[in-house]
Scaffold this motif. Structure first.
Motif, PDB file in Angstrom:
ATOM      1  N   HIS A 163       0.933   5.724  -0.550  1.00  0.00           N
ATOM      2  CA  HIS A 163       0.122   6.932  -0.421  1.00  0.00           C
ATOM      3  C   HIS A 163       0.803   8.082  -1.152  1.00  0.00           C
ATOM      4  CE1 HIS A 163      -2.156   5.038   2.915  1.00  0.00           C
ATOM      5  NE2 HIS A 163      -0.981   4.486   3.198  1.00  0.00           N
ATOM      6  N   THR A 174      -2.921   0.348  -4.124  1.00  0.00           N
ATOM      7  CA  THR A 174      -2.624  -0.998  -3.642  1.00  0.00           C
ATOM      8  C   THR A 174      -2.080  -1.819  -4.802  1.00  0.00           C
ATOM      9  OG1 THR A 174      -4.390  -0.872  -2.005  1.00  0.00           O
ATOM     10  CG2 THR A 174      -3.542  -3.062  -2.520  1.00  0.00           C
ATOM     11  N   GLU A 202       0.839  -1.189   0.000  1.00  0.00           N
ATOM     12  CA  GLU A 202       0.000   0.000   0.000  1.00  0.00           C
ATOM     13  C   GLU A 202       0.877   1.243   0.000  1.00  0.00           C
ATOM     14  OE1 GLU A 202      -2.850   0.101   3.121  1.00  0.00           O
ATOM     15  OE2 GLU A 202      -4.156  -1.389   2.171  1.00  0.00           O
ATOM     16  N   THR A 257       3.055   4.085   4.902  1.00  0.00           N
ATOM     17  CA  THR A 257       2.847   4.565   6.272  1.00  0.00           C
ATOM     18  C   THR A 257       4.173   4.552   7.023  1.00  0.00           C
ATOM     19  OG1 THR A 257       0.610   3.656   6.263  1.00  0.00           O
ATOM     20  CG2 THR A 257       1.572   4.176   8.408  1.00  0.00           C
ATOM     21  N   LEU A 273      -4.596   6.640  -2.352  1.00  0.00           N
ATOM     22  CA  LEU A 273      -4.084   5.333  -1.946  1.00  0.00           C
ATOM     23  C   LEU A 273      -3.966   4.422  -3.160  1.00  0.00           C
ATOM     24  CD1 LEU A 273      -3.396   3.136   0.221  1.00  0.00           C
ATOM     25  CD2 LEU A 273      -5.858   2.652   0.308  1.00  0.00           C
TER      26      LEU A 273
END
Length: 311
Positions: free
Chosen positions: A204, A211, A202, A263, A209
């Motif tokens: 960003h 995937t 994932e 993240t 977002l």
């Protein structure tokens, strides 16, 4: 029976793993210390230690008694110092647990600095990538990366590290640069072997977002090995900045899809949920909390108003 002396002998035997090591530390013979612990077991009418020819391991009752006895001894030392009008002296033994890569690459030098500042403190640094039981293994402070934290512990968020896609110039010259996240599916992706998310990645870009289902022929359970493999041109990998910041600065690795990131990886200092912590542990926690955010590729965590208890 001198109960405090017996408790101290038992606690140090558990800390050090052998009766002989605890006896040497207390300037006793091994049979003498063994008798002290045996007398404590007789007094309590409980078997505290399982003994072998090489090690001692606390029984279930011994584990519970160890945690309480440690607290009693620490509070007794604090009470004595207070009664004498003394300032508690930072001294004694600390066991630290940390992931292998961060420990070897960054934490090892930080611990050496800490020992230079506090010459009466002893540190045992245990590096492994499994989640340990802090009480069972006598760990005073653990450094954890990511959100999977042990139960019955207090966690203090200390720092965070951005995570980037990186690859060696030689790999990108050979296979081409991905232009958008779906392009990653056609590349060799090098990843950590035990990821819960598997091959799913994932990314960003602001609020967007993406995937991607990646694929790759090489997985490894050590971050330093991933770093080395990527530098040798094995493929593309997602790495925290602390692991690859120097290679990015030297040009040995390049950012891939630089507008995209994952993240951030969070770094926590974790310690047993005891009511009282010895001064040496408090000093170490504050020292690491201050230093971790200053490491290359790390950022200080946002100020916290409270610590988080995990159960």
């Amino acid at each position: 029976m001198d109960t405090l002396r017996a408790m101290r002998a038992f606690v140090r035997a558990v800390d050090l793993g052998t009766l002989s090591a605890a006896a040497r530390e207390q300037a006793l013979s091994q049979p003498a210390l063994s008798k002290i612990v045996a007398a404590l077991e007789k007094e309590l009418n409980v078997r505290l230690l399982e003994r072998s020819t090489t090690r001692v391991v606390p029984t279930e009752q011994g584990k519970r008694f160890y945690e309480r006895a440690t607290r009693v001894l620490e509070e007794y030392s604090e009470a004595v110092a207070d009664a004498r009008g003394q300032t508690e002296k930072p001294a004694g033994f600390l066991r630290i647990n940390a992931p292998v890569a961060l420990g070897q690459f960054r934490l090892n030098a930080m611990v050496r600095d800490f020992l230079d500042d506090y010459p009466d403190i002893q540190v045992e640094l245990i590096l492994n990538d499994r989640y340990v039981d802090l009480v069972e293994e006598g760990v005073d402070v653990a450094l954890r990366l990511g959100g999977n934290l042990p139960p019955n512990a207090i966690a203090r968020k200390a720092a965070m590290s951005p995570r980037y896609l990186v690859a060696a110039p030689s790999y990108l010259a050979r296979r081409g640069k991905p232009r958008i996240p779906p392009d990653l599916a056609a590349h060799e992706y090098v990843r950590f072997a035990w990821l819960a998310s598997g091959d799913t990645l994932e990314l960003h870009q602001g609020a967007t977002l993406a995937t991607v289902q990646t694929q790759g022929r090489f997985r490894v359970n050590n971050a330093l090995a991933i770093r080395e493999s990527l530098a040798m041109g094995a493929g593309i990998g997602l790495c925290p900045a602390w692991l690859v910041q120097d290679l990015l600065a030297s040009g040995e690795l390049l950012r891939v899809l630089p507008k995209w990131s994952a993240t951030p990886q969070e770094a926590f200092l974790v310690y047993p949920s005891r009511r009282y912590q010895p001064l040496r542990a408090r000093l170490l926690i504050d020292f690491l909390a201050d230093r971790l955010g200053q490491l290359p590729g790390m950022q200080p965590s946002q100020p916290q108003t409270a610590r988080t208890r995990f159960r």
